[in-house]
Design a protein around this motif. Structure first.
Motif, PDB file in Angstrom:
ATOM      1  N   ASP A  57       9.158   7.337  -3.787  1.00  0.00           N
ATOM      2  CA  ASP A  57       8.876   8.100  -4.996  1.00  0.00           C
ATOM      3  C   ASP A  57       7.994   9.303  -4.686  1.00  0.00           C
ATOM      4  N   ALA A  58       8.199  10.365  -5.446  1.00  0.00           N
ATOM      5  CA  ALA A  58       7.306  11.522  -5.413  1.00  0.00           C
ATOM      6  C   ALA A  58       6.430  11.441  -6.653  1.00  0.00           C
ATOM      7  N   VAL A  59       5.117  11.484  -6.462  1.00  0.00           N
ATOM      8  CA  VAL A  59       4.163  11.304  -7.559  1.00  0.00           C
ATOM      9  C   VAL A  59       3.303  12.552  -7.645  1.00  0.00           C
ATOM     10  N   LEU A  60       3.216  13.116  -8.852  1.00  0.00           N
ATOM     11  CA  LEU A  60       2.382  14.293  -9.107  1.00  0.00           C
ATOM     12  C   LEU A  60       1.015  13.804  -9.560  1.00  0.00           C
ATOM     13  N   VAL A  61      -0.017  14.097  -8.757  1.00  0.00           N
ATOM     14  CA  VAL A  61      -1.357  13.553  -8.987  1.00  0.00           C
ATOM     15  C   VAL A  61      -2.348  14.686  -9.208  1.00  0.00           C
TER      16      VAL A  61
END
Length: 127
Positions: free
Chosen positions: A107-111
């Motif tokens: 997954d790509a997670v925007l933090v």
């Protein structure tokens, strides 16, 4: 009367160690710690045994991230910062100011950098 009382007290003091020695010699101490149990057998031969239990049902190995959660990189599987330009064709876009894209599993997670809150999750973006 005083002599009788003194004799009773003296007899009880002499008999006290024999009563304590009648107790069982060996006893077991169990210390619980995270992922470990230490068992100490005390008796004729002093013995200490450590039993290590691994918790294979860790919830964070297959963590499902959601928007609004606080991201903690300790719970992310193969965590690393990713460059959005290399995954642009899979839905990863340029992060807003103060955010970064990170990898957690596939997954790509925007933090958010300051608070650690998750702004977006793109599942299966990284293969």
């Amino acid at each position: 009367m005083k002599k009788l009382m003194l004799a009773a007290v003296a007899a009880s003091m002499v008999a006290a160690p024999t009563i304590a020695s009648a107790a069982p010699q060996g006893y077991r101490v169990v210390k619980e710690r995270p992922n470990r149990t230490v068992i100490v057998d005390r008796g004729r031969g002093y013995r200490e045994r450590t039993v290590i239990r691994h918790n294979n049902n860790r919830q964070w190995n297959n963590r499902q991230w959601a928007r609004g959660q606080r991201f903690d990189r300790r719970y992310a599987n193969n965590y690393r910062q990713i460059d959005y330009r290399s995954y642009r064709n899979r839905g990863v876009y340029a992060p807003p100011r103060g955010y970064q894209w990170v990898q957690s599993g596939n997954d790509a997670v925007l933090v958010a950098l300051a608070s650690g809150l998750i702004g977006a999750v793109i599942g299966g973006a990284i293969r």
